[in-house]
Scaffold this motif. Structure first.
Motif, short mmCIF file in Angstrom:
data_model
loop_
_atom_site.label_atom_id
_atom_site.label_comp_id
_atom_site.label_asym_id
_atom_site.label_seq_id
_atom_site.Cartn_x
_atom_site.Cartn_y
_atom_site.Cartn_z
N PRO A 111 -31.46 9.49 -44.59
CA PRO A 111 -30.83 9.05 -43.34
C PRO A 111 -29.47 9.69 -43.06
O PRO A 111 -28.88 9.42 -42.03
CB PRO A 111 -30.68 7.55 -43.55
N SER A 112 -28.97 10.53 -43.98
CA SER A 112 -27.60 11.05 -43.81
C SER A 112 -27.46 11.88 -42.55
O SER A 112 -26.45 11.81 -41.84
CB SER A 112 -27.21 11.88 -45.03
N THR A 113 -28.47 12.70 -42.26
CA THR A 113 -28.44 13.55 -41.07
C THR A 113 -29.27 12.89 -39.98
O THR A 113 -30.42 12.50 -40.21
CB THR A 113 -29.00 14.95 -41.39
N SER A 114 -28.69 12.76 -38.81
CA SER A 114 -29.35 12.08 -37.70
C SER A 114 -30.16 13.09 -36.89
O SER A 114 -29.62 13.84 -36.07
CB SER A 114 -28.31 11.40 -36.79
N ILE A 115 -31.46 13.12 -37.13
CA ILE A 115 -32.38 13.98 -36.38
C ILE A 115 -33.12 13.11 -35.39
O ILE A 115 -33.82 12.17 -35.77
CB ILE A 115 -33.39 14.67 -37.34
N THR A 116 -32.96 13.41 -34.10
CA THR A 116 -33.54 12.53 -33.08
C THR A 116 -34.57 13.22 -32.20
O THR A 116 -35.29 12.55 -31.47
CB THR A 116 -32.44 11.93 -32.19
N THR A 117 -34.63 14.56 -32.24
CA THR A 117 -35.62 15.28 -31.45
C THR A 117 -36.12 16.48 -32.23
O THR A 117 -35.34 17.16 -32.91
CB THR A 117 -35.02 15.78 -30.11
N ILE A 118 -37.42 16.73 -32.13
CA ILE A 118 -38.01 17.95 -32.68
C ILE A 118 -38.61 18.73 -31.53
O ILE A 118 -39.53 18.25 -30.86
CB ILE A 118 -39.08 17.65 -33.74
N ALA A 119 -38.08 19.91 -31.27
CA ALA A 119 -38.63 20.80 -30.26
C ALA A 119 -39.62 21.74 -30.95
O ALA A 119 -39.25 22.47 -31.87
CB ALA A 119 -37.53 21.60 -29.57
N VAL A 120 -40.86 21.69 -30.53
CA VAL A 120 -41.89 22.56 -31.12
C VAL A 120 -41.86 23.87 -30.35
O VAL A 120 -42.44 24.01 -29.28
CB VAL A 120 -43.27 21.90 -31.07
N GLY A 121 -41.11 24.83 -30.88
CA GLY A 121 -40.98 26.13 -30.24
C GLY A 121 -39.94 26.14 -29.14
O GLY A 121 -39.42 25.10 -28.71
N ASN A 122 -39.62 27.34 -28.69
CA ASN A 122 -38.66 27.54 -27.61
C ASN A 122 -39.24 28.56 -26.63
O ASN A 122 -39.50 29.71 -27.01
CB ASN A 122 -37.32 28.03 -28.16
N GLU A 123 -39.46 28.12 -25.40
CA GLU A 123 -40.01 29.00 -24.34
C GLU A 123 -41.27 29.73 -24.81
O GLU A 123 -41.45 30.92 -24.59
CB GLU A 123 -38.94 29.99 -23.87
N THR A 126 -43.45 31.72 -22.20
CA THR A 126 -42.87 32.84 -21.44
C THR A 126 -42.09 33.82 -22.31
O THR A 126 -41.40 34.69 -21.78
CB THR A 126 -41.94 32.29 -20.35
N SER A 127 -42.20 33.70 -23.62
CA SER A 127 -41.43 34.57 -24.51
C SER A 127 -42.28 35.65 -25.17
O SER A 127 -41.87 36.25 -26.16
CB SER A 127 -40.74 33.74 -25.60
N GLY A 128 -43.48 35.89 -24.65
CA GLY A 128 -44.33 36.94 -25.20
C GLY A 128 -45.18 36.50 -26.37
O GLY A 128 -45.72 37.34 -27.10
N ASP A 166 -39.68 30.17 -15.76
CA ASP A 166 -40.83 31.03 -15.48
C ASP A 166 -42.17 30.31 -15.62
O ASP A 166 -43.21 30.88 -15.28
CB ASP A 166 -40.81 32.26 -16.38
N VAL A 167 -42.17 29.07 -16.13
CA VAL A 167 -43.44 28.33 -16.17
C VAL A 167 -43.82 27.83 -14.79
O VAL A 167 -44.95 27.39 -14.57
CB VAL A 167 -43.39 27.14 -17.16
N LEU A 168 -42.88 27.90 -13.85
CA LEU A 168 -43.18 27.49 -12.48
C LEU A 168 -43.82 28.64 -11.72
O LEU A 168 -43.34 29.77 -11.74
CB LEU A 168 -41.91 27.04 -11.76
N GLY A 169 -44.89 28.32 -11.02
CA GLY A 169 -45.51 29.34 -10.19
C GLY A 169 -44.81 29.46 -8.86
O GLY A 169 -44.73 30.54 -8.27
N SER A 170 -44.28 28.34 -8.36
CA SER A 170 -43.48 28.34 -7.14
C SER A 170 -42.32 27.37 -7.35
O SER A 170 -42.47 26.34 -8.01
CB SER A 170 -44.32 27.90 -5.93
N ARG A 171 -41.16 27.72 -6.76
CA ARG A 171 -39.96 26.92 -7.03
C ARG A 171 -39.30 26.40 -5.75
O ARG A 171 -38.52 25.45 -5.80
CB ARG A 171 -38.97 27.76 -7.83
N PHE A 172 -39.56 27.05 -4.62
CA PHE A 172 -38.94 26.62 -3.38
C PHE A 172 -39.98 26.62 -2.26
O PHE A 172 -40.78 27.55 -2.18
CB PHE A 172 -37.76 27.54 -3.01
N MET A 203 -38.19 19.27 -21.58
CA MET A 203 -37.00 20.05 -21.92
C MET A 203 -36.97 21.32 -21.07
O MET A 203 -37.90 22.13 -21.12
CB MET A 203 -36.99 20.39 -23.41
N LEU A 204 -35.90 21.47 -20.30
CA LEU A 204 -35.77 22.55 -19.33
C LEU A 204 -34.62 23.48 -19.69
O LEU A 204 -33.46 23.04 -19.78
CB LEU A 204 -35.53 21.95 -17.93
N ASN A 205 -34.92 24.75 -19.91
CA ASN A 205 -33.89 25.78 -20.07
C ASN A 205 -33.63 26.38 -18.68
O ASN A 205 -34.53 27.00 -18.11
CB ASN A 205 -34.34 26.88 -21.03
#
Length: 357
Positions: A111-123, A126-128, A166-172, A203-205
């Protein structure tokens, strides 16, 4: 599970619950991205002290580095850690691999380190990444979550993954935004179902600086990207809403894209945003002055109490992680890529900013 293990899990629950309560009472919804693509950064224990001095209680890292997890022990700072993209295919295909990852990168630090979220991968989309990794993304998220359920920690550690625009096909206009047809039904639908079922968040970059580079030739002024009033607005002709900042425009586009798949209720965490202080000659707007303006306005915008939300989601609380804590000298690409930091590697500030304002 023996009685000692059960007692340990109960203790972890109590500790993490108290940390979550304390962090919410602080009032700041601003976190920091601690990237380490550099060969000149200070040791993690010095970084942990720096973050504490900033009165920031959320930090996101891009792996589960042992030295970093140890350095942030007993600080009360909540960590978002990441399953690297190159480990997703294995974890997605093997329940045991997910359990092993949780054992090695989470359980031994609690419990010493407070881990509250695990992100499985990053982008990942859209990162190839190759098709096998993309197809394994949602199964990997499910296997990581199942391992947390087994450990009794799923109520306190949420599982998500971060996406670029870039995961959006249309934004406006934002009210008609949607995910790219390439991933909408095959990836995004089951992923949003998972996030909703497990009580997690999207989660939005998002980088208005980069969008501004694309749109300035169309007459979009710098102030619109800097969250600074200028009299300029964009009109969503489908609902009559006027957007006076690119930040709100982008968030509402994601809100609409999720609603299009039946999950407009999901919370959004802005997992990366910021502004570079240096750029190449062609990178208009990269400067210390503009970085101060954007990040100061961002902090004020995010920390308003009660939360103001966006035009499509009034009152919606938002959390945002500024990119980045340090300039990173080994990042490839234009000059801006190496100059997003609030601090130089010697821990001198690139500029001053109050992250709790």
């Amino acid at each position: 599970m023996d009685s000692m293990q059960a007692a340990g899990i109960i203790f972890v629950w109590i500790l993490i619950s108290s940390l979550i309560f304390c962090s919410h009472t602080v009032g700041s919804r601003i976190g920091l991205n601690y990237g380490r693509v550099a060969d000149n950064l200070p040791p993690p224990d010095e970084v942990a002290k720096l973050v504490q001095s900033l009165k920031v209680d959320h930090v996101r890292i891009f792996d589960a580095n042992a030295a970093v997890l140890t350095a942030f022990a007993n600080t009360g700072i909540r960590l978002t850690i990441c399953v690297p993209n190159d480990q997703i295919a294995l974890i997605g295909s093997d329940h045991a691999a997910g359990e092993a990852w949780i054992q090695a990168n989470v359980l031994q630090y609690l419990p010493s380190t407070s881990i509250t979220t695990i992100a499985v991968g990053n982008e990942v989309l859209t990162s190839g990444s190759d098709n096998a990794v993309i197809a394994s993304l949602v199964p990997a998220m499910q296997n990581i979550h199942t391992a947390l359920v087994t450990a009794g920690l799923d109520r306190f550690i949420k599982v998500s993954t971060s996406h670029s625009l870039d995961v959006l096909g249309s934004r406006f206009p934002p009210s008609a935004a949607s995910f790219s047809s390439q991933w909408s039904q095959s990836i995004m639908q089951p992923m949003l179902d998972f996030l909703s079922t497990t009580g997690s968040f999207y989660m939005l970059n998002m980088y208005p600086y980069l969008v501004y580079q694309e749109e300035r030739s169309k007459g979009v002024p710098l102030d619109y990207a800097l969250i600074r009033p200028s009299g300029f607005f964009k009109l969503d002709t489908l609902n009559g809403i006027r957007y006076v900042s690119m930040f709100d425009e982008i968030v509402d586009a994601v809100v609409s894209a999720m609603a299009d798949l039946g999950h407009g209720e999901l919370p959004i965490v802005v997992s990366e945003t910021g502004w570079p202080t240096v750029g190449d000659e062609s990178e208009v707007g990269a400067s210390i002055e503009n970085a101060v303006t954007y990040n100061t306005n961002l902090v004020s915008r995010i920390n308003q109490n009660p939360p103001v939300g966006t035009q499509l989601k009034p009152g919606m609380p938002l959390q945002a992680f500024i990119f980045a804590l340090f300039n990173e000298d080994q990042k490839p690409g234009p000059a801006s890529e190496r100059n997003w930091g609030l601090f130089y590697p010697n821990m001198a500030p690139v500029y001053g900013i109050d992250l709790t304002a």
